[in-house]
Design a protein around this motif. Structure first.
Motif, mmCIF file in Angstrom:
data_model
loop_
_atom_site.group_PDB
_atom_site.id
_atom_site.type_symbol
_atom_site.label_atom_id
_atom_site.label_comp_id
_atom_site.label_asym_id
_atom_site.label_seq_id
_atom_site.Cartn_x
_atom_site.Cartn_y
_atom_site.Cartn_z
ATOM 1 N N GLU A 78 0.820 -1.206 0.000
ATOM 2 C CA GLU A 78 0.000 0.000 0.000
ATOM 3 C C GLU A 78 0.857 1.261 0.000
ATOM 4 O O GLU A 78 0.466 2.297 -0.527
ATOM 5 C CB GLU A 78 -0.933 -0.001 1.219
ATOM 6 N N ASN A 79 2.024 1.173 0.632
ATOM 7 C CA ASN A 79 2.911 2.333 0.699
ATOM 8 C C ASN A 79 4.206 2.107 -0.076
ATOM 9 O O ASN A 79 5.167 2.859 0.074
ATOM 10 C CB ASN A 79 3.241 2.655 2.161
ATOM 11 N N ASN A 80 4.218 1.062 -0.886
ATOM 12 C CA ASN A 80 5.416 0.711 -1.649
ATOM 13 C C ASN A 80 5.475 1.500 -2.958
ATOM 14 O O ASN A 80 4.455 1.826 -3.549
ATOM 15 C CB ASN A 80 5.393 -0.797 -1.941
ATOM 16 N N ASP A 81 6.667 1.789 -3.402
ATOM 17 C CA ASP A 81 6.847 2.570 -4.623
ATOM 18 C C ASP A 81 6.184 1.908 -5.833
ATOM 19 O O ASP A 81 5.589 2.586 -6.664
ATOM 20 C CB ASP A 81 8.337 2.787 -4.909
ATOM 21 N N PHE A 82 6.293 0.566 -5.942
ATOM 22 C CA PHE A 82 5.703 -0.116 -7.104
ATOM 23 C C PHE A 82 4.191 0.018 -7.090
ATOM 24 O O PHE A 82 3.566 0.210 -8.134
ATOM 25 C CB PHE A 82 6.090 -1.592 -7.157
ATOM 26 N N SER A 83 3.604 -0.101 -5.899
ATOM 27 C CA SER A 83 2.155 0.036 -5.805
ATOM 28 C C SER A 83 1.716 1.416 -6.274
ATOM 29 O O SER A 83 0.767 1.552 -7.056
ATOM 30 C CB SER A 83 1.701 -0.198 -4.363
ATOM 31 N N LEU A 84 2.419 2.443 -5.813
ATOM 32 C CA LEU A 84 2.099 3.807 -6.232
ATOM 33 C C LEU A 84 2.354 3.985 -7.724
ATOM 34 O O LEU A 84 1.569 4.612 -8.440
ATOM 35 C CB LEU A 84 2.933 4.803 -5.429
ATOM 36 N N TYR A 85 3.455 3.404 -8.201
ATOM 37 C CA TYR A 85 3.811 3.502 -9.624
ATOM 38 C C TYR A 85 2.756 2.810 -10.485
ATOM 39 O O TYR A 85 2.321 3.356 -11.510
ATOM 40 C CB TYR A 85 5.181 2.861 -9.837
ATOM 41 N N SER A 86 2.338 1.605 -10.077
ATOM 42 C CA SER A 86 1.366 0.853 -10.867
ATOM 43 C C SER A 86 0.018 1.568 -10.918
ATOM 44 O O SER A 86 -0.679 1.521 -11.931
ATOM 45 C CB SER A 86 1.197 -0.563 -10.314
ATOM 46 N N ARG A 87 -0.348 2.242 -9.832
ATOM 47 C CA ARG A 87 -1.595 3.008 -9.844
ATOM 48 C C ARG A 87 -1.526 4.132 -10.866
ATOM 49 O O ARG A 87 -2.506 4.411 -11.561
ATOM 50 C CB ARG A 87 -1.878 3.572 -8.452
#
Length: 247
Positions: A78-87
């Motif tokens: 939820e707070n990981n860079d990939f999660s933010l990037y994928s969103r």
């Protein structure tokens, strides 16, 4: 003062890591041999992991990683860079085509939604992050299953294929034919197989090793008469490549 690791907890975590790194599953004997553990001690730890959902038994009675580690890991994601990037990637994809996008992972024979970005249309697919759907009934699932061998697919569906709608395929030979087409073209499709009134196109997203890691899809209501899957392919491929660059 140096604090030493708790010996049994250390063994338990080593066991979990070992199981997680064996995609074909392991037996109790494998675990005992790999970790130099007594069978009685290993069995107690293993059954504790099974009872708590960290490990599960596969169709061939071998032990594989369960869903619980993913649920815990998702808190990090939820707070990981990939999660933010994928969103961000999903949002840009939706901005380009104005249809709902999903990112998913394969868990056993189910698809689990990891991320979703809705389109601006009032009429759109109803879904939610964390939702599970049988993989054979979705374009996302077919994209993910395309990374498996025909033998693995036949074993996975040796007990049959559940129909979700009247249009869900329930013949493993038809599924294998579709998966072969996905491997050749890079795209998978669904026509009202998981949800009546919805059709989808998806692509497999691969990690650096070449293994299929995620599935990325676009969902379109059947009533949308002016859509064209061919026009969605290039934006979908561009989003796929953006995700693969960071995996």
């Amino acid at each position: 003062m140096e604090v030493k690791n708790h010996r049994m907890l250390e063994k338990a975590l080593q066991m979990l890591e070992y199981i997680a790194n064996q995609p074909d599953g392991v037996s109790l004997i494998d675990i005992c041999s790999q970790l130099s553990m007594a069978k009685s001690s290993a069995y107690v730890l293993l059954m504790t992991f099974v009872n708590m959902g960290y490990v599960k038994k596969s169709t061939n009675n071998r032990f594989i990683i369960g869903m619980k580690p993913f649920e815990i890991g998702s808190k990090f994601v939820e707070n990981n860079d990939f999660s933010l990037y994928s969103r961000d990637v999903l949002k840009e994809l939706v901005d380009a085509v104005d249809e709902t996008a999903h990112l998913a992972v394969l868990d056993g024979s189910d698809v689990v939604y990891l991320s979703k970005c809705d389109c601006s249309h009032v009429v759109r697919m109803s879904s939610s992050v964390g939702k599970r759907i049988p993989a054979h009934a979705t374009a996302l699932g077919k994209a993910l299953l395309s990374g498996k061998t025909d033998e693995e697919i036949r074993e996975m569906y040796s007990g049959g294929m559940r129909k979700i709608t009247a249009k869900t395929i329930d013949d493993v030979d038809i599924l294998l034919q579709q998966l072969n087409e996905t491997r050749q073209t890079g795209f998978s499709y669904e026509q009202e197989e998981s949800t009546l009134g919805v059709q989808c196109i998806a692509v497999p997203v691969k990690e650096h090793s070449g293994s299929v890691y995620l599935g990325l899809s676009l969902s379109v209501p059947i009533i949308r008469k002016d859509f064209n899957f061919d026009l969605m392919k290039q934006p979908l491929l561009e989003a796929k490549l953006r995700l693969e660059r960071v995996l």
